[in-house]
Design a protein around this motif. Structure first.
Motif, PDB file in Angstrom:
ATOM      1  N   PRO A  76       0.828  -1.212   0.000  1.00 35.83           N
ATOM      2  CA  PRO A  76       0.000   0.000   0.000  1.00 35.83           C
ATOM      3  C   PRO A  76       0.860   1.259   0.000  1.00 35.83           C
ATOM      4  O   PRO A  76       2.012   1.242   0.444  1.00 35.83           O
ATOM      5  N   LYS A  77       0.292   2.359  -0.487  1.00 32.61           N
ATOM      6  CA  LYS A  77       1.020   3.629  -0.473  1.00 32.61           C
ATOM      7  C   LYS A  77       1.258   4.096   0.954  1.00 32.61           C
ATOM      8  O   LYS A  77       2.277   4.714   1.259  1.00 32.61           O
ATOM      9  N   HIS A  78       0.305   3.826   1.816  1.00 33.59           N
ATOM     10  CA  HIS A  78       0.475   4.137   3.235  1.00 33.59           C
ATOM     11  C   HIS A  78      -0.481   3.265   4.034  1.00 33.59           C
ATOM     12  O   HIS A  78      -1.433   2.691   3.489  1.00 33.59           O
ATOM     13  N   LEU A  79      -0.211   3.153   5.325  1.00 35.95           N
ATOM     14  CA  LEU A  79      -1.019   2.317   6.211  1.00 35.95           C
ATOM     15  C   LEU A  79      -1.291   3.086   7.496  1.00 35.95           C
ATOM     16  O   LEU A  79      -0.361   3.553   8.152  1.00 35.95           O
ATOM     17  N   GLN A  80      -2.565   3.235   7.825  1.00 33.69           N
ATOM     18  CA  GLN A  80      -2.969   3.909   9.059  1.00 33.69           C
ATOM     19  C   GLN A  80      -3.232   2.854  10.128  1.00 33.69           C
ATOM     20  O   GLN A  80      -3.987   1.902   9.903  1.00 33.69           O
ATOM     21  N   ILE A  81      -2.596   3.012  11.291  1.00 37.29           N
ATOM     22  CA  ILE A  81      -2.696   2.041  12.379  1.00 37.29           C
ATOM     23  C   ILE A  81      -3.194   2.754  13.625  1.00 37.29           C
ATOM     24  O   ILE A  81      -2.688   3.823  13.982  1.00 37.29           O
ATOM     25  N   SER A  82      -4.188   2.175  14.291  1.00 36.52           N
ATOM     26  CA  SER A  82      -4.702   2.744  15.538  1.00 36.52           C
ATOM     27  C   SER A  82      -4.902   1.635  16.555  1.00 36.52           C
ATOM     28  O   SER A  82      -5.313   0.524  16.200  1.00 36.52           O
ATOM     29  N   LEU A  83      -4.600   1.949  17.818  1.00 36.64           N
ATOM     30  CA  LEU A  83      -4.819   1.023  18.924  1.00 36.64           C
ATOM     31  C   LEU A  83      -5.808   1.641  19.900  1.00 36.64           C
ATOM     32  O   LEU A  83      -5.692   2.821  20.250  1.00 36.64           O
ATOM     33  N   PHE A  84      -6.765   0.810  20.351  1.00 36.97           N
ATOM     34  CA  PHE A  84      -7.815   1.247  21.252  1.00 36.97           C
ATOM     35  C   PHE A  84      -7.809   0.390  22.514  1.00 36.97           C
ATOM     36  O   PHE A  84      -7.341  -0.756  22.490  1.00 36.97           O
ATOM     37  N   PRO A  85      -8.348   0.902  23.617  1.00 34.40           N
ATOM     38  CA  PRO A  85      -8.582   0.037  24.776  1.00 34.40           C
ATOM     39  C   PRO A  85      -9.454  -1.146  24.366  1.00 34.40           C
ATOM     40  O   PRO A  85     -10.213  -1.065  23.392  1.00 34.40           O
ATOM     41  N   PRO A  86      -9.367  -2.270  25.087  1.00 30.79           N
ATOM     42  CA  PRO A  86     -10.092  -3.476  24.655  1.00 30.79           C
ATOM     43  C   PRO A  86     -11.605  -3.378  24.730  1.00 30.79           C
ATOM     44  O   PRO A  86     -12.295  -4.153  24.072  1.00 30.79           O
ATOM     45  N   ASN A  87     -12.129  -2.468  25.504  1.00 34.04           N
ATOM     46  CA  ASN A  87     -13.580  -2.325  25.595  1.00 34.04           C
ATOM     47  C   ASN A  87     -14.144  -1.965  24.223  1.00 34.04           C
ATOM     48  O   ASN A  87     -13.749  -0.964  23.629  1.00 34.04           O
ATOM     49  N   PRO A  88     -15.078  -2.754  23.691  1.00 33.99           N
ATOM     50  CA  PRO A  88     -15.642  -2.440  22.371  1.00 33.99           C
ATOM     51  C   PRO A  88     -16.287  -1.065  22.293  1.00 33.99           C
ATOM     52  O   PRO A  88     -16.457  -0.522  21.200  1.00 33.99           O
ATOM     53  N   ALA A  89     -16.643  -0.498  23.450  1.00 32.32           N
ATOM     54  CA  ALA A  89     -17.291   0.815  23.448  1.00 32.32           C
ATOM     55  C   ALA A  89     -16.292   1.963  23.322  1.00 32.32           C
ATOM     56  O   ALA A  89     -16.687   3.103  23.078  1.00 32.32           O
ATOM     57  N   ALA A  90     -14.993   1.693  23.495  1.00 31.25           N
ATOM     58  CA  ALA A  90     -13.989   2.759  23.420  1.00 31.25           C
ATOM     59  C   ALA A  90     -13.878   3.267  21.985  1.00 31.25           C
ATOM     60  O   ALA A  90     -13.735   2.484  21.046  1.00 31.25           O
ATOM     61  N   ILE A  91     -13.936   4.580  21.818  1.00 32.72           N
ATOM     62  CA  ILE A  91     -13.922   5.161  20.470  1.00 32.72           C
ATOM     63  C   ILE A  91     -12.671   5.983  20.190  1.00 32.72           C
ATOM     64  O   ILE A  91     -12.405   6.336  19.036  1.00 32.72           O
ATOM     65  N   ASN A  92     -11.887   6.305  21.223  1.00 36.60           N
ATOM     66  CA  ASN A  92     -10.689   7.122  21.029  1.00 36.60           C
ATOM     67  C   ASN A  92      -9.440   6.246  21.125  1.00 36.60           C
ATOM     68  O   ASN A  92      -9.231   5.564  22.128  1.00 36.60           O
TER      69      ASN A  92
END
Length: 222
Positions: A76-92
């Motif tokens: 890919p030209k670029h790859l965006q990676i994000s990590l969240f708290p394990p709670n499925p309700a976490a959005i940030n």
């Protein structure tokens, strides 16, 4: 270091590890690289990593996004990676980064056994038991009770990590954090290690279809 495992004894999972440098190993009078934290997307590898290799694994949710790729050009030209708290309700997310592989030179073979053994050997101290998630991180669900506990160990452990890829190249790495002083930053700090400020390198290594092997740990009492 971020890895997407397609096939392991624990099944597929995603992983991000922090290796800030080398630390003293008192009983051997030497310095060795140390993994200070790992986030993983699957509970079995969290348990096995902690018990078998002293790796401080904690649960998190991962997302990956990139522009479409083709069979003739799968990078890919670029790859965006994000990590969240394990709670499925976490959005940030508590960590986000954009990785952009170099287009030149083309991918070349790489085997970490070609490097001095210092760069492939990791020595980790005894690991205290800990909750893999903070209070309130998980929603109330009986299936999630067992994933919150992360076992500890009482021995040192040393092992080697061997990585091989036919297509390795450098990449740009840009870490993107929340606005300073915002509620999002305060929430992210609950999950991201605090203390001495450090920044990841702006240039990284991109390895495609790599094989990664971790040797059996050598253990001893301190």
């Amino acid at each position: 270091m971020i890895v997407r495992y397609a096939d392991t004894p624990c099944g597929p999972y995603d992983e991000m590890m922090l290796i800030p440098g080398a630390f003293d190993v008192p009983s051997k009078n030497k310095k060795r690289l140390r993994i200070t934290r790992i986030y993983v997307s699957q509970k079995d590898t969290m348990y096995n990593g902690r018990v078998n290799w002293n790796i401080p694994k904690h649960l998190a949710r991962f997302t990956f996004s990139s522009p479409p790729v083709s069979a003739s050009n799968p990078t890919p030209k670029h790859l965006q990676i994000s990590l969240f708290p394990p709670n499925p309700a976490a959005i940030n997310p508590f960590f986000s980064a954009t990785v952009q592989p170099f287009t030149f030179p083309p991918g070349l073979p790489l085997n970490t056994t070609w490097l001095p053994s210092y760069y492939g050997t990791t020595t980790l101290p005894p690991l205290p038991s800990a909750l893999s998630a903070l209070d309130g991180a998980w929603s109330a669900d009986d299936e999630q009770i067992d994933v919150m506990y992360a076992p500890g160990t009482d021995e040192w452990c040393e092992f080697s990590v061997i990585m091989k890829s036919r297509r390795a190249r450098c990449c740009w790495v840009k870490v993107e954090g929340p606005e300073a002083g915002s509620e999002e930053e305060a929430e992210a700090q609950r999950w991201w290690p605090q203390g001495k400020k450090w920044k990841p390198w702006a240039v990284g290594l991109w390895m495609e279809n790599a094989d990664l092997e971790i040797t059996e740990g050598i253990k001893w009492k301190s």
